[in-house]
Design an enzyme around this catalytic site. Structure first.
Site, mmCIF file in Angstrom:
data_model
loop_
_atom_site.group_PDB
_atom_site.id
_atom_site.type_symbol
_atom_site.label_atom_id
_atom_site.label_comp_id
_atom_site.label_asym_id
_atom_site.label_seq_id
_atom_site.Cartn_x
_atom_site.Cartn_y
_atom_site.Cartn_z
ATOM 1 N N HIS A 12 0.846 -1.193 0.000
ATOM 2 C CA HIS A 12 0.000 0.000 0.000
ATOM 3 C C HIS A 12 0.879 1.240 0.000
ATOM 4 C CE1 HIS A 12 0.731 -0.572 4.315
ATOM 5 N NE2 HIS A 12 0.193 0.608 4.589
ATOM 6 N N HIS A 25 1.328 3.946 1.950
ATOM 7 C CA HIS A 25 1.834 4.711 3.092
ATOM 8 C C HIS A 25 3.362 4.828 3.053
ATOM 9 C CE1 HIS A 25 -2.011 4.036 5.673
ATOM 10 N NE2 HIS A 25 -2.096 5.106 4.916
ATOM 11 N N ASP A 71 5.653 4.709 5.227
ATOM 12 C CA ASP A 71 6.486 3.731 5.929
ATOM 13 C C ASP A 71 6.538 2.381 5.203
ATOM 14 O OD1 ASP A 71 3.721 3.517 6.773
ATOM 15 O OD2 ASP A 71 4.381 2.155 8.355
ATOM 16 N N HIS A 72 5.943 2.322 3.999
ATOM 17 C CA HIS A 72 6.028 1.111 3.174
ATOM 18 C C HIS A 72 6.625 1.399 1.792
ATOM 19 C CE1 HIS A 72 3.580 -1.274 6.040
ATOM 20 N NE2 HIS A 72 3.311 -0.036 6.433
ATOM 21 N N HIS A 81 -7.630 -0.576 5.337
ATOM 22 C CA HIS A 81 -6.545 0.250 5.900
ATOM 23 C C HIS A 81 -6.285 1.387 4.910
ATOM 24 C CE1 HIS A 81 -2.927 1.265 8.117
ATOM 25 N NE2 HIS A 81 -2.212 1.170 7.013
ATOM 26 N N ASP A 129 -0.268 -3.825 6.161
ATOM 27 C CA ASP A 129 -0.917 -3.326 7.381
ATOM 28 C C ASP A 129 -2.383 -3.743 7.456
ATOM 29 O OD1 ASP A 129 1.470 -2.139 7.977
ATOM 30 O OD2 ASP A 129 0.755 -0.074 7.816
ATOM 31 N N HIS A 139 4.526 -4.598 10.468
ATOM 32 C CA HIS A 139 5.043 -3.995 11.710
ATOM 33 C C HIS A 139 5.233 -5.036 12.803
ATOM 34 C CE1 HIS A 139 4.343 0.356 10.766
ATOM 35 N NE2 HIS A 139 3.439 -0.161 9.933
HETATM 36 FE FE FE Z 1 2.585 0.828 8.180
HETATM 37 ZN ZN ZN Z 2 -0.035 1.623 6.540
#
Ligand code: FE
Ligand code: ZN
Length: 255
Positions: free
Chosen positions: A56, A58, A60-61, A114, A133, A171
């Site tokens: 996805h 985001h 942090d990915h 998400h 996530d 995570h």
């Molecule tokens: Fe994440």
């Molecule tokens: Zn995420």
């Protein structure tokens, strides 16, 4: 040759994963939050990155997409339905067709909620799923772009995978997820046993990933809205699964 999977801790509690099959000469990273730890892992093994897979959009990915693509010329593969939000996306994928990684085939599952275009990569031949996530060990992602109905249907797709499927999520949230799980299902003996093991691993700073679909179905409260104990705890004996799931998610948001 089997696909090897290696965890790469990123940022505070993210995991990227290195996928490698020496016979194919291909090497992919799943959800690179940042470039530096991925580069260190590649250098330590003498590997060259060929693909970047994103579950996805985001940051942090996907934060490592552009620097890693610039350095290695890696091909970025991610959800077609989020083309405009995935940095430097080359190949958009969706549920209508698998994605071939050398001799390994990844089935794509569309698992929104998400984010609205979140996907999972499922390597059925090796019983491996990258769930980003959406599904965490003993938890699930927050509903940023979807409803409880959407998330329940996404989780139900993942629950249909074989029990032996190894789940690699985005995570290291397992310990706090487990603490929440125990508040809604305190007498689940498999949950208690799992939590003891998780506490031990975390006290040694060891990862709790991967987990198996079988253990998730036995201990993850978000996959268990039909559990009599959870329903009793919530006072929702007669509600449908989506309503129970929504209440679990609401409580976890405030946990
Ligand atoms: Fe994440
Ligand atoms: Zn995420």
């Amino acid at each position: 040759m089997p696909l090897t999977v290696e965890l790469i801790p990123c940022l505070t509690d993210n995991y990227a994963y290195l996928l490698h099959d020496p016979a194919d000469g291909l090497c992919a990273v799943v959800d690179p939050s940042e470039a530096a730890p991925v580069k260190r892992a590649l250098e330590a093994r003498g590997l060259k990155l060929t693909h970047i897979l994103n579950t996805h959009h985001h940051f942090d990915h996907t934060g490592g997409n552009i620097p890693l693509k610039q350095e290695f010329g890696a091909v970025v593969v991610g959800p077609e339905k989020d083309r405009e939000r995935i940095p430097a996306l080359d190949i958009g994928v969706d549920e209508s067709a698998p994605w071939q990684f050398g001799s390994h085939m990844a089935r794509i599952l569309e698992i929104p909620a998400h984010t609205r275009a979140h996907i999972a990569f499922v390597f059925e031949g090796e019983s491996i799923a990258f769930t980003g996530d959406t599904l965490f060990a003993m938890g699930c992602g927050r509903l940023f772009e979807g409803t409880p109905e959407m998330m329940w249907s996404s989780l139900s797709k993942l629950m249909a995978l074989p029990d032996e499927t190894r789940v690699y999520c985005g995570h290291e949230y397992t310990q706090s997820n487990g603490r929440f799980a125990l508040t809604v299902e305190p007498n689940n003996s498999e949950l208690q046993a799992r939590m003891r093991e998780v506490d031990t691993r975390r006290s040694q700073s060891a990862p709790t990933i991967p987990c198996t679909m079988e253990l998730e179905k036995k201990t993850n409260p978000f996959l268990r809205p039909d559990s009599p104990e959870i329903r009793r705890t919530l006072g929702m004996d007669d509600a449908d699964n989506v309503t129970v799931f929504a209440e679990l998610r609401r409580r976890k948001d405030n946990f």
